[in-house]
Design an enzyme around this catalytic site. Structure first.
Site, PDB file in Angstrom:
ATOM      1  N   CYS A   1       0.814  -1.204   0.000  1.00  0.00           N
ATOM      2  CA  CYS A   1       0.000   0.000   0.000  1.00  0.00           C
ATOM      3  C   CYS A   1       0.850   1.259   0.000  1.00  0.00           C
ATOM      4  CB  CYS A   1      -0.903   0.011   1.233  1.00  0.00           C
ATOM      5  SG  CYS A   1       0.050  -0.171   2.729  1.00  0.00           S
TER       6      CYS A   1
ATOM      7  N   ASP B   1       2.776   2.393   2.557  1.00  0.00           N
ATOM      8  CA  ASP B   1       2.814   3.078   3.843  1.00  0.00           C
ATOM      9  C   ASP B   1       4.180   2.902   4.503  1.00  0.00           C
ATOM     10  OD1 ASP B   1       0.266   3.777   3.390  1.00  0.00           O
ATOM     11  OD2 ASP B   1      -0.651   2.379   4.781  1.00  0.00           O
TER      12      ASP B   1
ATOM     13  N   CYS C   1      -2.364   4.190   6.823  1.00  0.00           N
ATOM     14  CA  CYS C   1      -3.801   4.103   7.077  1.00  0.00           C
ATOM     15  C   CYS C   1      -4.074   4.138   8.584  1.00  0.00           C
ATOM     16  CB  CYS C   1      -4.333   2.803   6.503  1.00  0.00           C
ATOM     17  SG  CYS C   1      -3.793   1.385   7.450  1.00  0.00           S
TER      18      CYS C   1
ATOM     19  N   CYS D   1      -1.150  -4.332   8.149  1.00  0.00           N
ATOM     20  CA  CYS D   1      -0.838  -3.123   8.912  1.00  0.00           C
ATOM     21  C   CYS D   1      -0.259  -3.510  10.275  1.00  0.00           C
ATOM     22  CB  CYS D   1      -2.085  -2.270   9.111  1.00  0.00           C
ATOM     23  SG  CYS D   1      -3.170  -2.184   7.673  1.00  0.00           S
TER      24      CYS D   1
HETATM   25  S1  FES Z   1      -3.257  -0.249   4.442  1.00  0.00           S
HETATM   26 FE1  FES Z   1      -1.134  -0.661   4.385  1.00  0.00          FE
HETATM   27  S2  FES Z   1      -0.451  -0.286   6.366  1.00  0.00           S
HETATM   28 FE2  FES Z   1      -2.578  -0.187   6.488  1.00  0.00          FE
END
Ligand code: FES
Ligand SMILES: [Zn+2]
Lengths: 237, 141
Positions: free
Chosen positions: B37, B39, B64, B107
């Site tokens: 994602c 992050d 997120c 996550c």
């Molecule tokens: S959506 Fe990737 S860390 Fe939460």
């Protein structure tokens, strides 16, 4: 009579019983519609897996096949054939949508080749016990440092803006950041294209190497497009 | 996506946001990312060299809500634990505590990886000291 694709498994036609590749929507012998083939998206269009595609030709083939499997044509056919025309149409749409987009195509091909890449966040792939986890070392440390640093800068600018700061330098520095991220994205895409060619023309070893490079580039791209999204949001706010 | 109350609480009142002095030998820094994602998460610990207890933990996450909540919770959990104890924290514990849905499991994995990376960095910095201690013990025998 027909080209044998490595990825295709021969199956017997339901109508004429002659064997054919499990990649075609229509029997090459009796021309009857077939259940959705189990081969990859490339084989649906009679293609070998490739990253550099002739897009107009792909589109043309897509329209040709779409007309052929269109459910209207099977309105008076048997129950099975009617169902297959619906299922084949759905498959054809998925295949076309995936292959025509350069990023989706690259991700799809890498997955076919067994590479571990995102964004596969589906429930099935995320084992709750974490055993199935991705290798955390996959993201190079320097990329993380850079992305983190860029995020920090961006946050600072956003905070300053939120505080109603009328710093005249803020807008230009945000715009500059956006230009910079955009530029980095373009760079990634250029590098991806180079790797496409390496993959398409290379032997097994060259392909493996290109696959690894592309996985890294796609990771980088995901980070960068998040940054572009965030800075664009801030600019628009 | 509906977040659980605990996620929302950590998201709205994240605990221990901030940073520690990266260059201090008592501080371990873990910087990890989820390529799925895009992050990134930074988690830092300050360890008491005498007791090996984590006395301070800070995080900064660009990601997120679940990633922010996971790292916030992780800092709360590791504070006051010894380094070895902190290593025992599993992402599944975080999933349970925050009621994360399957798509958000990665996550929590990110938070677990961040704890391990921070401890790993601290160990690397203090590796020489540890070896010296071990040598002393060996010599004493
Ligand atoms: S959506 Fe990737 S860390 Fe939460
Ligand atoms: Zn047939």
């Amino acid at each position: 009579m027909f080209k044998v694709l490595d990825s295709a498994v021969p199956i017997a036609c339901w109508s004429c019983s002659i064997g054919h590749n499990d990649s075609t929507l229509f029997c090459p012998h009796c021309s009857k519609i077939q259940p959705p083939p189990g081969g990859d998206y490339f084989s649906v269009f009679g293609l070998e897996p490739r990253l550099g595609l002739d897009l107009p030709a792909l589109e043309h083939e897509f329209h040709r096949l779409s007309r052929k499997v269109h459910p209207d044509r099977f309105a008076r056919a048997g129950e099975n054939e009617r169902q297959w025309s619906l299922a084949d149409t759905a498959l054809l749409n998925d295949a076309y949508r995936t292959l025509k987009d350069p990023l989706h195509r690259t991700e799809y091909l890498l997955k076919l080749e067994g590479a571990e890449i995102g964004p596969d966040l589906s429930a099935e792939s995320a084992a709750a016990d974490g055993k199935d986890r991705k290798d955390p070392s996959r993201v190079p440390a320097d990329l993380l440092e850079e992305v983190f640093e860029l995020n920090m800068q961006l946050e600072e600018m956003r905070m300053a803006r939120k505080m109603g700061e009328t710093d005249a330098g803020l807008q230009p520095s945000l715009e500059q950041a956006k230009r910079r991220f955009d530029g980095l994205l373009v760079e990634v895409d250029q590098n991806l294209r180079i790797q496409w060619q390496v993959w398409d023309e290379g032997d097994a070893a060259a392909r493996k190497k290109a696959e690894k490079t592309m996985v890294g580039l796609l990771d980088r791209r995901r980070y960068l497009s998040n940054l572009v999204r965030d800075v664009t949001e801030t600019l628009g706010a | 996506m509906a977040y659980s109350d605990k996620v929302i609480d950590h998201y709205n009142n994240p605990r221990n946001v901030g940073q520690l002095d990266k260059s201090s030998t008592e501080v371990g820094t873990g910087l990890v990312g989820a390529p799925e994602c895009g992050d990134v998460m930074r988690l830092q610990i300050r360890v008491n060299p005498e007791t090996q207890v984590i006395e301070e933990a800070k995080f900064k996450t660009f990601g997120c809500g679940s990633a922010i909540a996971s790292s916030s919770l992780a800092t709360e959990w590791i504070k006051g634990r010894t380094v070895d104890d902190a290593m025992a924290i599993k992402n599944t514990d975080i999933v349970k505590e925050l009621s994360l849905p399957p798509v958000k499991i990665h996550c929590s994995v990110l938070a677990e990886d961040a704890i391990r990376a921070a401890i790993g960095d601290w160990k690397k910095k203090n590796g020489a000291a540890e070896t010296a201690q071990a040598t002393t013990v060996a010599v004493a025998h």
